[in-house]
Design a protein around this motif. Structure first.
Motif, PDB file in Angstrom:
ATOM      1  N   TRP A 183      -4.177   9.091   0.176  1.00 56.94           N
ATOM      2  CA  TRP A 183      -4.633   9.160   1.570  1.00 56.94           C
ATOM      3  C   TRP A 183      -4.725  10.635   1.944  1.00 56.94           C
ATOM      4  N   GLU A 184      -5.932  11.107   2.127  1.00 58.34           N
ATOM      5  CA  GLU A 184      -6.171  12.545   2.213  1.00 58.34           C
ATOM      6  C   GLU A 184      -5.554  13.180   3.450  1.00 58.34           C
ATOM      7  N   ASN A 185      -5.463  12.424   4.544  1.00 57.20           N
ATOM      8  CA  ASN A 185      -4.894  12.966   5.775  1.00 57.20           C
ATOM      9  C   ASN A 185      -3.569  12.300   6.132  1.00 57.20           C
ATOM     10  N   GLY A 186      -2.995  11.567   5.186  1.00 59.26           N
ATOM     11  CA  GLY A 186      -1.759  10.857   5.475  1.00 59.26           C
ATOM     12  C   GLY A 186      -1.988   9.757   6.498  1.00 59.26           C
ATOM     13  N   GLY A 187      -0.909   9.342   7.149  1.00 60.08           N
ATOM     14  CA  GLY A 187      -1.042   8.298   8.151  1.00 60.08           C
ATOM     15  C   GLY A 187       0.289   7.977   8.794  1.00 60.08           C
ATOM     16  N   ALA A 188       0.234   7.255   9.915  1.00 59.10           N
ATOM     17  CA  ALA A 188       1.423   6.984  10.713  1.00 59.10           C
ATOM     18  C   ALA A 188       2.340   5.934  10.091  1.00 59.10           C
ATOM     19  N   TYR A 189       1.807   5.105   9.189  1.00 60.40           N
ATOM     20  CA  TYR A 189       2.592   4.007   8.615  1.00 60.40           C
ATOM     21  C   TYR A 189       2.986   4.368   7.190  1.00 60.40           C
ATOM     22  N   PHE A 190       4.127   5.002   7.019  1.00 62.18           N
ATOM     23  CA  PHE A 190       4.611   5.417   5.698  1.00 62.18           C
ATOM     24  C   PHE A 190       3.553   6.171   4.910  1.00 62.18           C
ATOM     25  N   GLY A 191       2.813   7.027   5.606  1.00 63.82           N
ATOM     26  CA  GLY A 191       1.780   7.823   4.956  1.00 63.82           C
ATOM     27  C   GLY A 191       0.424   7.161   4.866  1.00 63.82           C
ATOM     28  N   ALA A 237      12.621  -4.863  -5.494  1.00 68.40           N
ATOM     29  CA  ALA A 237      12.240  -3.644  -6.217  1.00 68.40           C
ATOM     30  C   ALA A 237      11.468  -2.650  -5.357  1.00 68.40           C
ATOM     31  N   GLN A 238      11.603  -2.751  -4.035  1.00 66.08           N
ATOM     32  CA  GLN A 238      10.877  -1.860  -3.136  1.00 66.08           C
ATOM     33  C   GLN A 238      11.439  -0.446  -3.218  1.00 66.08           C
ATOM     34  N   THR A 239      10.584   0.533  -3.448  1.00 66.18           N
ATOM     35  CA  THR A 239      11.021   1.926  -3.548  1.00 66.18           C
ATOM     36  C   THR A 239      11.122   2.605  -2.184  1.00 66.18           C
ATOM     37  N   ILE A 240      10.612   1.953  -1.146  1.00 65.00           N
ATOM     38  CA  ILE A 240      10.735   2.466   0.224  1.00 65.00           C
ATOM     39  C   ILE A 240      11.632   1.489   0.978  1.00 65.00           C
ATOM     40  N   PRO A 241      12.919   1.805   1.148  1.00 64.65           N
ATOM     41  CA  PRO A 241      13.869   0.820   1.677  1.00 64.65           C
ATOM     42  C   PRO A 241      13.460   0.193   3.010  1.00 64.65           C
ATOM     43  N   ASP A 246       0.794  -1.223   0.000  1.00 68.02           N
ATOM     44  CA  ASP A 246       0.000   0.000   0.000  1.00 68.02           C
ATOM     45  C   ASP A 246       0.833   1.282   0.000  1.00 68.02           C
ATOM     46  N   PRO A 247       1.873   1.403   0.831  1.00 65.17           N
ATOM     47  CA  PRO A 247       2.621   2.672   0.822  1.00 65.17           C
ATOM     48  C   PRO A 247       3.211   3.016  -0.544  1.00 65.17           C
ATOM     49  N   GLY A 248       3.792   2.044  -1.228  1.00 60.53           N
ATOM     50  CA  GLY A 248       4.376   2.309  -2.538  1.00 60.53           C
ATOM     51  C   GLY A 248       3.333   2.641  -3.589  1.00 60.53           C
ATOM     52  N   MET A 249       2.219   1.903  -3.569  1.00 60.85           N
ATOM     53  CA  MET A 249       1.164   2.150  -4.554  1.00 60.85           C
ATOM     54  C   MET A 249       0.544   3.534  -4.366  1.00 60.85           C
ATOM     55  N   SER A 250       0.386   3.943  -3.120  1.00 62.01           N
ATOM     56  CA  SER A 250      -0.197   5.265  -2.880  1.00 62.01           C
ATOM     57  C   SER A 250       0.801   6.366  -3.236  1.00 62.01           C
ATOM     58  N   ARG A 251       2.088   6.150  -2.948  1.00 62.38           N
ATOM     59  CA  ARG A 251       3.096   7.157  -3.329  1.00 62.38           C
ATOM     60  C   ARG A 251       3.211   7.287  -4.843  1.00 62.38           C
ATOM     61  N   ALA A 252       2.916   6.199  -5.550  1.00 61.09           N
ATOM     62  CA  ALA A 252       2.953   6.235  -7.017  1.00 61.09           C
ATOM     63  C   ALA A 252       1.731   6.936  -7.604  1.00 61.09           C
ATOM     64  N   GLY A 253       0.736   7.256  -6.748  1.00 60.74           N
ATOM     65  CA  GLY A 253      -0.409   8.025  -7.207  1.00 60.74           C
ATOM     66  C   GLY A 253      -1.637   7.226  -7.570  1.00 60.74           C
ATOM     67  N   ASN A 254      -1.641   5.914  -7.280  1.00 63.41           N
ATOM     68  CA  ASN A 254      -2.812   5.104  -7.627  1.00 63.41           C
ATOM     69  C   ASN A 254      -4.020   5.463  -6.768  1.00 63.41           C
ATOM     70  N   LEU A 277      10.685  -0.692   4.054  1.00 67.66           N
ATOM     71  CA  LEU A 277       9.656  -1.724   3.908  1.00 67.66           C
ATOM     72  C   LEU A 277      10.250  -3.091   3.580  1.00 67.66           C
ATOM     73  N   ARG A 278      11.525  -3.134   3.209  1.00 64.69           N
ATOM     74  CA  ARG A 278      12.160  -4.431   2.978  1.00 64.69           C
ATOM     75  C   ARG A 278      12.210  -5.239   4.278  1.00 64.69           C
ATOM     76  N   VAL A 279      12.422  -4.564   5.377  1.00 64.03           N
ATOM     77  CA  VAL A 279      12.429  -5.253   6.669  1.00 64.03           C
ATOM     78  C   VAL A 279      11.033  -5.780   6.990  1.00 64.03           C
ATOM     79  N   VAL A 280      10.027  -4.950   6.742  1.00 63.81           N
ATOM     80  CA  VAL A 280       8.639  -5.384   6.955  1.00 63.81           C
ATOM     81  C   VAL A 280       8.328  -6.585   6.073  1.00 63.81           C
ATOM     82  N   ASP A 281       8.767  -6.529   4.822  1.00 68.04           N
ATOM     83  CA  ASP A 281       8.504  -7.599   3.865  1.00 68.04           C
ATOM     84  C   ASP A 281       9.097  -8.930   4.334  1.00 68.04           C
ATOM     85  N   VAL A 282      10.348  -8.904   4.809  1.00 71.21           N
ATOM     86  CA  VAL A 282      11.014 -10.143   5.247  1.00 71.21           C
ATOM     87  C   VAL A 282      10.253 -10.799   6.388  1.00 71.21           C
TER      88      VAL A 282
END
Length: 286
Positions: A185-193, A251-255, A174-182, A257-262
């Motif tokens: 999040w109108e008010n942002g958020g605590a978890y990478f926006g 290919a994660q654009t938010i470094p 979700d963080p990467g997809m939203s940063r890419a503009g898909n 999140l690689r830790v979260v992914d693992v």
């Protein structure tokens, strides 16, 4: 002397279809396309080569097509139809309410990057939900093993585990997809926006889908399309889940999140593949 045999057709289960069906062959073909797409993405990210790539819409259509075909072969046409219908209706309704009110996932709206909309939600979104819902259900089944049988306890257990498996996917997506503009999040958020509210909404949405499908599927008799499968074919959705995990690692654009992914998708994948290997060793029926 001719003797009339009793008609037992109403009481005997539908015999499995032998051999590889056209649907199974098409599912394998789409799986290969998905694998090549991920390989292309990894090479492009690691080397910087300007390789052609599938956009999000094309990828979603191919992946959801694979999920539908694989489910049709593994679960049968009628159970697949029920699974997809429940997933599409529940996800679309909750997304519509979510965009309109912010109650379900937080305040957000979709851009025009995902194609035409049905109401406030892109028409492709119900397909995207099933694209993720079905592999996550297969992974949860591998994690639970025999505990995932169609008993009341098994249905609830699988709904809980599968909803967490799928929400783990969204936690790295979700963080990467939203940063890419898909979507925005109108008010942002605590978890990478992204607002934490979103993940409670994902858990609720997927749990409802899995629970309803578990209840409904018990009442649907397997049809002739429900064929005996090889273990490799049965594991393909779990392998797709693994490829997505690797994709977010490479290919994660938010470094960060690689830790979260693992420790989310990666750990889940490891346990699922161990479960599949154990079932193969113990000769547990597919």
């Amino acid at each position: 002397m001719n003797r009339t045999l009793p008609d037992t057709s109403q009481h005997s289960p539908v015999p499995p279809v032998t051999g590889m069906s056209l649907a199974a062959r098409l599912a394998i073909l789409l799986f290969v396309v998905i694998a090549l797409r991920h390989l292309d993405n990894w090479i492009r990210f690691l080397t910087g080569w300007p390789l052609p790539s599938l956009g999000n819409v094309a990828y979603t259509l191919i992946f959801s097509g694979f999920a539908l075909l694989h489910s049709g072969v593994s679960l049968g046409r009628y159970r697949t139809l029920a699974f997809f219908a429940i997933s599409a209706v529940v996800s679309w309704l909750l997304e519509e309410v979510g965009v309109a009110t912010g109650w379900v996932y937080g305040h957000y709206h979709y851009s025009n990057m995902l194609g035409p909309k049905l109401g406030l939600v892109p028409a492709i979104i119900p397909l995207a939900w099933f694209m993720m819902i079905y592999p996550s259900w297969v992974v949860a089944s591998a994690l639970l093993g025999l505990a995932a049988r169609d008993t009341s306890t098994g249905i609830v257990s699988r709904a809980v585990v599968a909803s967490m498996v799928m929400t783990a996917w969204d936690a790295v997506m979700d963080p990467g997809m939203s940063r890419a503009g898909n979507w925005v999040w109108e008010n942002g958020g605590a978890y990478f926006g992204v607002p934490l509210h979103n993940y409670a909404g994902w858990l609720a949405t997927t749990f409802i889908v899995y629970l309803l499908f578990g209840i409904v599927s018990r009442r649907i008799r397997p049809d002739a399309a429900h064929a005996a499968q090889t273990r490799v074919f049965s594991a393909l959705p779990a392998i797709c889940y693994a490829m997505v995990a690797i994709d977010h690692l490479i290919a994660q654009t938010i470094p960060e999140l690689r830790v979260v992914d693992v420790f989310t998708m990666g750990f889940i994948t490891l346990l699922a593949l161990i479960g599949i290997a154990r079932q193969a060793r113990d000769n547990v029926p597919v």
